[in-house]
Design an enzyme around this catalytic site. Sequence first.
Site, mmCIF file in Angstrom:
data_model
loop_
_atom_site.group_PDB
_atom_site.id
_atom_site.type_symbol
_atom_site.label_atom_id
_atom_site.label_comp_id
_atom_site.label_asym_id
_atom_site.label_seq_id
_atom_site.Cartn_x
_atom_site.Cartn_y
_atom_site.Cartn_z
ATOM 1 N N ILE A 30 28.737 11.941 63.016
ATOM 2 C CA ILE A 30 28.965 10.907 61.880
ATOM 3 C C ILE A 30 27.672 10.555 61.266
ATOM 4 O O ILE A 30 27.832 9.860 60.225
ATOM 5 C CB ILE A 30 30.161 9.569 62.251
ATOM 6 C CG1 ILE A 30 29.282 9.113 63.204
ATOM 7 C CG2 ILE A 30 31.387 10.119 62.693
ATOM 8 C CD1 ILE A 30 29.943 7.300 63.488
ATOM 9 N N GLY A 86 19.760 12.261 74.115
ATOM 10 C CA GLY A 86 20.677 11.438 74.960
ATOM 11 C C GLY A 86 20.440 10.145 75.271
ATOM 12 O O GLY A 86 21.107 9.562 76.301
ATOM 13 N N HIS A 93 24.514 15.984 75.719
ATOM 14 C CA HIS A 93 25.057 16.516 74.354
ATOM 15 C C HIS A 93 23.767 17.117 73.630
ATOM 16 O O HIS A 93 22.718 16.633 73.686
ATOM 17 C CB HIS A 93 25.797 15.481 73.567
ATOM 18 C CG HIS A 93 24.992 14.356 73.203
ATOM 19 N ND1 HIS A 93 24.761 13.201 74.031
ATOM 20 C CD2 HIS A 93 24.166 13.830 72.065
ATOM 21 C CE1 HIS A 93 23.808 12.259 73.494
ATOM 22 N NE2 HIS A 93 23.626 12.634 72.046
ATOM 23 N N LEU A 94 24.093 18.058 73.032
ATOM 24 C CA LEU A 94 23.108 18.995 72.435
ATOM 25 C C LEU A 94 23.255 18.914 70.871
ATOM 26 O O LEU A 94 24.397 19.158 70.525
ATOM 27 C CB LEU A 94 23.112 20.445 72.639
ATOM 28 C CG LEU A 94 23.309 20.877 74.458
ATOM 29 C CD1 LEU A 94 23.281 22.464 74.410
ATOM 30 C CD2 LEU A 94 22.011 20.458 75.186
ATOM 31 N N HIS A 95 22.422 18.580 70.116
ATOM 32 C CA HIS A 95 22.343 18.423 68.739
ATOM 33 C C HIS A 95 21.868 19.709 68.231
ATOM 34 O O HIS A 95 20.813 20.225 68.516
ATOM 35 C CB HIS A 95 21.342 17.410 68.229
ATOM 36 C CG HIS A 95 21.719 15.913 68.685
ATOM 37 N ND1 HIS A 95 22.105 14.979 67.773
ATOM 38 C CD2 HIS A 95 21.397 15.371 69.625
ATOM 39 C CE1 HIS A 95 22.416 13.722 68.329
ATOM 40 N NE2 HIS A 95 22.029 13.903 69.546
#
Length: 148
Positions: A30, A86, A93-95
């Site tokens: 988001i 993180g 989580h991987l961006h």
Amino acid sequence: MATLFTRIIDGEIPGRFVWADDVAVAFTTIAPITDGHTLVVPRAEIVQLTDAPDDVLAHLMTVAATIGRAQQAAWDAPRAALLVAGFEVPHLHLHVLPAWDEASLSFANARSDVPAGDLDAAAERVRAALGDAGHGAHVPAGLGSPAL
């Protein structure tokens, strides 16, 4: 207590899902740095990169590369970038995001004012590119559901 990402995966909080399999899901953020900025997240609550089993890390990287190729195709980007921080959510989580230069790869450039319709459209572009690349089996039926 479930993490924010577990609550998104479980459908308690809405998410714009672009990928789902038994090990991982991916949904757009988001607060994107660039359009199509996607998070690849293990279903298991793993706090950080260094806590993840090797097989999970390998799977997350494969999914991230697949999504990166879809982003490059969808936005005609020269690169797909991968960021792992993180600190904001204690769930690995991987961006993954389409990228044009290193200078733009800063969380300081994250936009929190993107209209919902634009976020939906970006997620649909990623989903369409994944489908076009032959990964339709892993593209969830709708934006709000990680189920296949």
